[in-house]
Scaffold this active site. Sequence first.
Site, mmCIF file in Angstrom:
data_model
loop_
_atom_site.group_PDB
_atom_site.id
_atom_site.type_symbol
_atom_site.label_atom_id
_atom_site.label_comp_id
_atom_site.label_asym_id
_atom_site.label_seq_id
_atom_site.Cartn_x
_atom_site.Cartn_y
_atom_site.Cartn_z
ATOM 1 N N GLY A 172 43.495 42.969 39.825
ATOM 2 C CA GLY A 172 43.487 42.532 38.131
ATOM 3 C C GLY A 172 43.707 43.095 37.058
ATOM 4 O O GLY A 172 43.722 44.025 35.780
ATOM 5 N N VAL A 216 47.281 35.756 37.636
ATOM 6 C CA VAL A 216 46.427 36.388 38.561
ATOM 7 C C VAL A 216 47.022 37.173 39.535
ATOM 8 O O VAL A 216 48.145 37.099 39.644
ATOM 9 C CB VAL A 216 46.195 35.210 39.585
ATOM 10 C CG1 VAL A 216 45.340 35.491 41.047
ATOM 11 C CG2 VAL A 216 45.096 34.213 38.694
ATOM 12 N N CYS A 217 46.600 38.355 40.242
ATOM 13 C CA CYS A 217 46.073 39.084 40.911
ATOM 14 C C CYS A 217 45.780 39.916 42.112
ATOM 15 O O CYS A 217 44.800 39.098 42.484
ATOM 16 C CB CYS A 217 47.456 40.572 40.466
ATOM 17 S SG CYS A 217 45.902 41.538 38.911
ATOM 18 N N ALA A 218 45.860 40.673 42.999
ATOM 19 C CA ALA A 218 44.533 41.672 44.008
ATOM 20 C C ALA A 218 43.594 41.613 42.814
ATOM 21 O O ALA A 218 42.518 41.108 43.680
ATOM 22 C CB ALA A 218 45.792 41.841 44.718
#
Length: 102
Positions: A11, A7-9
């Site tokens: 994607g 998961v990131c800010a």
Amino acid sequence: MKKILLVCAAGMSTSILVNRMKDAAKEKGIEADIFSMPISDIGPVIDEVDIILLGPQVRYQKQNVENLVNGRVPVETIDMQAYGTMDGKAVLNRALELINKS
């Protein structure tokens, strides 16, 4: 097959790491579905994964994600050094370690 969610800010920043983790899994002969998405989109998939790994840029969301999964799967922030060097092998090994513990 292990399902690993990064998961990131937005994607995008984790896509390189996802590819390196897939390469590491292939080298180890491990079947794994490794994918990434923005934090805002994880709701529908949290019941389908074996672990959720947070990019360092969204580590402040760890408690929220843990509340969402309610103990069903491990949630961990990716090690800053492993993330910075895009060390897919190290991140994969850590994910598998946590999956096997749970």
